[in-house]
Design a protein around this motif. Sequence first.
Motif, short mmCIF file in Angstrom:
data_model
loop_
_atom_site.label_atom_id
_atom_site.label_comp_id
_atom_site.label_asym_id
_atom_site.label_seq_id
_atom_site.Cartn_x
_atom_site.Cartn_y
_atom_site.Cartn_z
N SER A 65 35.34 44.81 36.70
CA SER A 65 34.53 45.49 37.72
C SER A 65 33.14 44.90 37.85
CB SER A 65 34.43 46.99 37.40
OG SER A 65 33.81 47.17 36.14
N SER A 119 31.23 44.29 41.30
CA SER A 119 31.82 45.07 42.38
C SER A 119 31.00 46.35 42.58
CB SER A 119 33.28 45.42 42.03
OG SER A 119 33.90 46.08 43.11
N ARG A 125 31.84 50.10 43.34
CA ARG A 125 32.42 50.93 42.28
C ARG A 125 31.36 51.42 41.32
NH1 ARG A 125 37.52 47.80 39.80
NH2 ARG A 125 37.33 49.59 38.41
N SER A 169 44.24 38.96 49.40
CA SER A 169 43.45 40.12 49.82
C SER A 169 44.37 41.24 50.30
CB SER A 169 42.49 39.74 50.95
OG SER A 169 41.55 38.77 50.52
N ARG A 204 40.12 35.87 41.74
CA ARG A 204 38.88 35.82 40.95
C ARG A 204 38.66 34.41 40.37
NH1 ARG A 204 38.96 39.14 35.56
NH2 ARG A 204 40.45 37.48 35.18
N LEU A 241 34.18 40.59 46.46
CA LEU A 241 34.09 41.77 47.31
C LEU A 241 33.71 41.39 48.75
CD1 LEU A 241 33.88 44.86 47.70
CD2 LEU A 241 31.52 44.71 46.87
N ALA A 298 36.17 42.08 52.01
CA ALA A 298 35.67 43.02 53.01
C ALA A 298 35.21 42.30 54.27
CB ALA A 298 34.54 43.85 52.42
#
Length: 407
Positions: A89, A92, A95, A175, A196, A241, A245
Motif C-alpha cells: 500500500s 497509494s 488508502r 489495470s 508494480r 495509482l 486512474a
Amino acid sequence: MTRTVETELPLWPPVNTARGPFTPLDDAERRRYVGPVRRVRLPTGSSAWLVTRHADVRHMLRQPAFSSDFDRPGFPLLRPPARSTAGDSKGSFIRMDGAEHSRLRRMLTAEFMIKNVRRIEPLIRGSVDQALDDLAAAGPPADLVSTFALPLPSMVICHLLGVPYADHDFFQTRSRTLLDREMPPERVRRDFEELRDYVRTLVDDRRARADDADDLLGRLVRERVEPGELEVDELVGMALLLLIAGHETTANMIGLSVLLLTGDPARYAILRDEPERAADLVEELLRYLSIVRTGLFRVAVEDVEVGGRLIRAGEGAIALISLANRDDEVFDDPDAFDPYRQAHQQVAFGFGVHQCIGQPLARAELRIALVALARRFPGLRVTAAPEELSTRDNSIVFGLDTLPVTW
C-alpha cells in the motif's frame, strides 16, 4: 446481529444487465437499497451501511470519523483480499488518512491544478487529433472504445508520467484485472505484482538519469526522492495509482457519453454548434453517468451519525455517489439527462479530502475530446441499441466493452 439476519440483508452490489447502461438501479432495486441509510450484505459475507442521499454522502465523505484504510478491521470489501505484503500500500494515498494522506497528496497537487492542466491542453488536443485519425482509419464501421475512448486518456497519462505508450496493452490489461471484482485473488495478486514491477523499472530508469527526464516521474525523483522526502516504494505506488486512474475512468466516461449524446442528434450537435457550453455539458454527463457505481468505501473509526443512523466504530459504510447524483432534493427531474442543467453540485469525483486529484485533467480531456469528435464526425451514430451493448458490470468502474459506430 445474528448470522441469520445478516443473510437476509440485500446483497450489494446487484448485477442486472437488463436495466441498461444509463440506469444505476431500477425501481425495484431502489426500493431495496434506498434507505436513505440501509444495511446491506457484501459478497465477502460481511455487511455495511449504504448511504444514498446527496447531503448524507457529502457529510460522510468529509467526516474524519471514517477511514479509507483498506487494512483496518471492518473495512468493507467486494472480493476476498489478495495476499499482500507490508509494502503493497506504500504510495497509494487514496488508502490513507490524515497526515500520511496529506503528505503524499500535496506532492501531486500542483501537477493537477487547473492552471497547470490548461498549460497541457495542447498536448491533450494533439492526442485527441491522433486518436481521431486512428478512428477515421479504422472505419467506418469502427469500435469507438478501442480506437478512441481508451487510447486517448492512455496517451495523455503516459506522456505526463513518462510511461511508453507502446506498452499500453500490458498496463491496460492488468489495470482491468485489478478493477474486476469477480477476478480470483491469485490473478489479482499476479497482475498487481507485474504492474508494480513494470512501474518500478520506469522509476529506476529515472533515478539513473533524473536530470534528463522532463516528466512527472523524473520531477518527483529529483524534487522528492533525492532530497529524502519520498521513498522509492512510495513513488512506485503513487505512479501505479495515477497510471490506472488516469486512463480507466476517462475512457469509460467517453464511451458512455458518446452513446448517450449520439442517441439524440440535436443533443450531439450542441458540442459542434455551441462548444462554449461543453464544460457545463460535461458536468451533467458526470452527474448522470456516475461511473463508480459500486460506491466509495469507508470504515468508521468512531461512532458517528449519518442520515439519522448511528454507525458504530468498526462498521463499514458505502457512499453511493450514483444515487446521490440522482437525488431529487438537489437536482430537478434527476433521472432525466438535461444538457442545459447546471450540475455543478454533482459528486462523481467524490467529496472531501479524498476527492479525485485528477478531476481537472479528466474534465479537460472529456471537454476537448467530445467537441473534437462532434466536429470531425458530425454524422456519427451508434449501430447497436443500448441494451445490446456489453457492459462492464463487474468492474469498480462501469463502462462499455465496445461501442460500434459508423458515420
